[in-house]
Design a protein around this motif. Structure first.
Motif, PDB file in Angstrom:
ATOM      1  N   ASP A   1       0.829  -1.205   0.000  1.00 19.47           N
ATOM      2  CA  ASP A   1       0.000   0.000   0.000  1.00 19.47           C
ATOM      3  C   ASP A   1       0.863   1.253   0.000  1.00 19.47           C
ATOM      4  N   VAL A   2       1.914   1.233   0.802  1.00 24.18           N
ATOM      5  CA  VAL A   2       2.816   2.392   0.879  1.00 24.18           C
ATOM      6  C   VAL A   2       3.527   2.600  -0.450  1.00 24.18           C
ATOM      7  N   ILE A   3       4.034   1.529  -1.019  1.00 27.72           N
ATOM      8  CA  ILE A   3       4.765   1.627  -2.285  1.00 27.72           C
ATOM      9  C   ILE A   3       3.834   2.076  -3.409  1.00 27.72           C
ATOM     10  N   ALA A   4       2.629   1.518  -3.447  1.00 30.08           N
ATOM     11  CA  ALA A   4       1.669   1.923  -4.480  1.00 30.08           C
ATOM     12  C   ALA A   4       1.299   3.395  -4.332  1.00 30.08           C
ATOM     13  N   GLY A   5       1.098   3.842  -3.097  1.00 33.48           N
ATOM     14  CA  GLY A   5       0.773   5.247  -2.877  1.00 33.48           C
ATOM     15  C   GLY A   5       1.909   6.170  -3.283  1.00 33.48           C
ATOM     16  N   ALA A   6       3.129   5.782  -2.934  1.00 30.63           N
ATOM     17  CA  ALA A   6       4.287   6.598  -3.314  1.00 30.63           C
ATOM     18  C   ALA A   6       4.456   6.629  -4.828  1.00 30.63           C
ATOM     19  N   ALA A   7       4.247   5.486  -5.468  1.00 26.74           N
ATOM     20  CA  ALA A   7       4.367   5.435  -6.927  1.00 26.74           C
ATOM     21  C   ALA A   7       3.297   6.302  -7.584  1.00 26.74           C
ATOM     22  N   ALA A   8       2.066   6.228  -7.081  1.00 27.71           N
ATOM     23  CA  ALA A   8       0.981   7.026  -7.652  1.00 27.71           C
ATOM     24  C   ALA A   8       1.227   8.521  -7.481  1.00 27.71           C
ATOM     25  N   ALA A   9       1.893   8.884  -6.395  1.00 29.53           N
ATOM     26  CA  ALA A   9       2.183  10.294  -6.140  1.00 29.53           C
ATOM     27  C   ALA A   9       3.478  10.745  -6.810  1.00 29.53           C
ATOM     28  N   GLY A  10       4.167   9.815  -7.459  1.00 28.07           N
ATOM     29  CA  GLY A  10       5.447  10.148  -8.080  1.00 28.07           C
ATOM     30  C   GLY A  10       6.516  10.440  -7.051  1.00 28.07           C
ATOM     31  N   ALA A  11       6.416   9.792  -5.880  1.00 35.20           N
ATOM     32  CA  ALA A  11       7.326  10.087  -4.778  1.00 35.20           C
ATOM     33  C   ALA A  11       8.156   8.888  -4.346  1.00 35.20           C
ATOM     34  N   LEU A  12       8.333   7.887  -5.216  1.00 31.99           N
ATOM     35  CA  LEU A  12       9.199   6.764  -4.861  1.00 31.99           C
ATOM     36  C   LEU A  12      10.617   7.282  -4.665  1.00 31.99           C
ATOM     37  N   GLY A  13      11.260   6.850  -3.615  1.00 34.04           N
ATOM     38  CA  GLY A  13      12.607   7.327  -3.360  1.00 34.04           C
ATOM     39  C   GLY A  13      13.309   6.440  -2.353  1.00 34.04           C
TER      40      GLY A  13
END
Length: 78
Positions: free
Chosen positions: A22-34
């Protein structure tokens, strides 16, 4: 003596397997993977487990009647 199995049952450890996704999907959707994303995913699992334990503690009197086998009412975790 409290065992690792007792703690895993208390926090419903297998249920937390969906939390990092859920965290990874949310970060990916927000363009905030890091580089912080894995740490945030791990922290989210710990918060989830803490919530499960706190919920069981708050329900301990009801669980003593309805679910006496749970770790807190059974005395496996104090």
């Amino acid at each position: 003596m409290t065992t690792l199995a007792d703690l895993a049952e208390l926090v419903r450890a297998p249920a937390a397997l969906s939390v990092p996704g859920d965290v990874i999907a949310g970060a990916a959707a927000a363009g905030a993977l890091g580089p912080r994303t894995p740490g945030l995913a791990g922290a989210s699992v710990l918060l989830y487990w803490a919530g499960m334990a706190a919920n069981d503690w708050s329900d301990r009197r009801l669980d003593a009647v309805e679910r006496p086998e749970r770790p807190i009412p059974s005395g496996r975790i104090t």
